[in-house]
Every structure is written in C-alpha cells, then in structure tokens.
Design a protein around this motif. Structure first.
Motif, PDB file in Angstrom:
ATOM      1  N   SER A  22      32.892  42.465  36.794  1.00 34.87           N
ATOM      2  CA  SER A  22      32.924  42.285  35.342  1.00 34.87           C
ATOM      3  C   SER A  22      34.344  42.085  34.823  1.00 34.87           C
ATOM      4  O   SER A  22      34.564  41.359  33.846  1.00 34.87           O
ATOM      5  N   SER A  23      35.323  42.714  35.474  1.00 35.37           N
ATOM      6  CA  SER A  23      36.720  42.542  35.066  1.00 35.37           C
ATOM      7  C   SER A  23      37.159  41.096  35.235  1.00 35.37           C
ATOM      8  O   SER A  23      37.885  40.544  34.400  1.00 35.37           O
ATOM      9  N   TRP A  24      36.702  40.462  36.308  1.00 38.00           N
ATOM     10  CA  TRP A  24      37.070  39.072  36.562  1.00 38.00           C
ATOM     11  C   TRP A  24      36.364  38.130  35.604  1.00 38.00           C
ATOM     12  O   TRP A  24      36.927  37.100  35.204  1.00 38.00           O
ATOM     13  N   PHE A  25      35.145  38.464  35.209  1.00 35.02           N
ATOM     14  CA  PHE A  25      34.452  37.646  34.212  1.00 35.02           C
ATOM     15  C   PHE A  25      35.220  37.652  32.893  1.00 35.02           C
ATOM     16  O   PHE A  25      35.409  36.612  32.251  1.00 35.02           O
ATOM     17  N   ILE A  26      35.658  38.846  32.492  1.00 36.48           N
ATOM     18  CA  ILE A  26      36.396  38.977  31.232  1.00 36.48           C
ATOM     19  C   ILE A  26      37.730  38.243  31.318  1.00 36.48           C
ATOM     20  O   ILE A  26      38.121  37.526  30.389  1.00 36.48           O
ATOM     21  N   LEU A  27      38.448  38.420  32.441  1.00 33.86           N
ATOM     22  CA  LEU A  27      39.738  37.754  32.613  1.00 33.86           C
ATOM     23  C   LEU A  27      39.574  36.244  32.550  1.00 33.86           C
ATOM     24  O   LEU A  27      40.353  35.549  31.884  1.00 33.86           O
ATOM     25  N   ALA A  29      37.151  34.481  31.077  1.00 33.29           N
ATOM     26  CA  ALA A  29      36.789  34.057  29.722  1.00 33.29           C
ATOM     27  C   ALA A  29      38.001  34.080  28.799  1.00 33.29           C
ATOM     28  O   ALA A  29      38.225  33.143  28.027  1.00 33.29           O
ATOM     29  N   VAL A  30      38.817  35.129  28.881  1.00 37.50           N
ATOM     30  CA  VAL A  30      40.002  35.247  28.025  1.00 37.50           C
ATOM     31  C   VAL A  30      40.997  34.132  28.325  1.00 37.50           C
ATOM     32  O   VAL A  30      41.524  33.483  27.409  1.00 37.50           O
ATOM     33  N   SER A  75      27.249  33.956  37.278  1.00 37.83           N
ATOM     34  CA  SER A  75      27.902  34.510  36.086  1.00 37.83           C
ATOM     35  C   SER A  75      29.111  33.674  35.695  1.00 37.83           C
ATOM     36  O   SER A  75      29.299  33.350  34.512  1.00 37.83           O
ATOM     37  N   ILE A  79      29.491  31.412  32.173  1.00 37.95           N
ATOM     38  CA  ILE A  79      30.632  31.554  31.262  1.00 37.95           C
ATOM     39  C   ILE A  79      31.322  30.216  31.056  1.00 37.95           C
ATOM     40  O   ILE A  79      31.597  29.794  29.923  1.00 37.95           O
TER      41      ILE A  79
END
Length: 263
Positions: A22-27, A29-30, A75, A79
C-alpha cells in the motif's frame, strides 16, 4: 558535511512501510500526480513518466514473490489507468495499452535483474551501473514500448518516432527515480540507529542554478546548448568523487527534472 537521518532511519515504522504494498501504491499516485502538474504537456508530448521507475523500485525492494503477484500489478494498473483517463485525458483504448506497456517494462526489468544480474540490483559500482542500465532499463524499455508505438501507429502516427519517444521517456524515469529510491532504502535498512550520508547543499544549489541558466537562457535550437551542457561535467565529477551515492542520485534527479521543466 553530513545529513543525519537517525529518527528516520531508526524507525521500525518506516521499515515496515517500505515493505507494505500500500505504501508503494500511495507513492506512485503522489508522484504521478505531482509530475503531471509540473511537467505534463499533452498526450503526444509526455515529458516525464515516473511510473516505471517507481514500480521497478518496488519490485526490487519487495520480496521476490511479488513479481508474480497479480493483485499487486492490478492495483498499479488501476491507479495508472484512472490517472490517464481522468487527469491526463487519454482515450480509453490508448490508456489501456499504455498502462499495460509501462507495467510490462517494470516487470521485465525486475525479472531480468533478479534472474541474470542480481548483483546489480543496487548499482554501487561501474559494472553495477552498466548491468542495471542494460538489464533493468534499456532492454525492457526497448521491448515493452513497442506496444505503445503500435497503439499510436494504429492511430496514424509514425511507429519509429513513437517508439523512440516512449522508450526514452520511460527509460529516463528508471535512470532518475529508481536508483535514488534504492539507495535510500539500502541506507535505511542497513543501519539501525542512524543513517548518515555525505552531502553539500551549496554544491547542489550551484548545480541547479547553472542548469537553469544553461537551459533557460541558451537558445535550445542552436548548437551552443550542447557546448554549454558540458559545463555540468566538472561539477558532476566533483560530486561523484566527494559525496555519497544518495546525494549524487539526488543531484542527477534534480538536474533531470529541471531540464524537463525548462523544455
């Protein structure tokens, strides 16, 4: 001079976050939204695509089994597809295949590095850099972006021109982003109490100012720009000899982003 990241590097929470998908998904996307805001031009002139660099770093840092994890790739696919459709305004048919191509490139790079050249997964030597660039960057980018070129060829664009454009954009993402993330990850995981790396923010500032001056003030259509660009070589050489890999990666990343912004 040193930067000390004792609280950052010594935090078990940070280490746990690095290991979470999940941390990599957020990174991702940001970073995608950030670069879309500052560097994105038009559908036919994408200046920088951070996706491949972030996903490749994730696949090299996460356990090896993750390169065969369908839910992980789905995922990332979702994104990127949403960003392409709603933010970058791609057509659905094109977005489907462009997203597939960037994930194929990242997967292929991670697979080749892990299987054929695992010692170059952290490019800390001259041989390591060559192996990383070939197996993790040039080979997968050149192969995967035939998909992107074919999609645009069907829409009436020149195949070779599109292949070169998408290959260079996504290869640049890997060269600028992936090593910086890998070096930071290695530093954080290597020391329990503190992380220290040599840096000099004055030198970084000088390099950034010189880069802006060269690529904003010089005429980009004249050959003098190539000559002026060589002024960066002595400064890069000085940094390579005197400062850490993390700092050198950050300098390269900063210069690359400035050049793209100037163009």
């Amino acid at each position: 001079m040193y930067s000390q990241l004792s609280k950052f590097g010594g935090s078990e929470l940070i280490r746990e976050l690095i290991g979470k998908r999940s941390s990599w998904f957020i990174l991702y996307a940001v970073m995608a939204l950030f670069f879309n805001t500052f560097l994105y031009s038009t559908e036919n002139n994408v200046l920088f695509s951070p996706g491949s660099g972030v996903v490749l770093a994730a696949l090299l840092i996460l356990p090896e089994r993750c390169i065969y994890d369908f839910s992980l790739f789905f995922s990332f696919y979702l994104i990127d597809f949403v960003i392409k459709i709603y933010i970058q305004q791609y057509e659905v048919g094109i977005a489907l295949w462009l997203t597939f191509a960037f994930l194929l490139q990242a997967w292929l790079g991670a697979f080749l590095l892990r299987k054929y050249c695992p010692e170059t997964m952290l490019p800390t030597s001259y041989r390591g850099v060559l192996g990383f660039v070939f197996w993790g960057c040039l080979l997968p980018a050149g192969f995967a972006n035939h998909v992107s070129a074919f999609v645009y060829w069907l829409a009436g664009h020149d195949y070779i021109e599109q292949w070169f454009a998408w290959t260079s954009h996504r290869a640049l993402s890997i060269v600028l982003i992936t090593p910086l993330i890998l070096f930071l990850n290695d530093a954080i995981k290597s020391y329990y109490d503190e992380v220290r790396f040599e840096r000099n923010w004055f030198v970084w500032g000088v390099i950034c100012v010189v880069t802006v001056a060269i690529f904003m003030l010089a005429d980009q259509n004249k050959p003098q720009l190539t000559f002026y660009s060589f002024l960066l070589i002595p400064i890069f050489s000085f940094c390579a000899v005197n400062y850490s890999l993390i700092f050198n990666s950050f300098v390269s990343f900063s210069v690359g982003i400035i050049i793209l912004w100037c163009f």
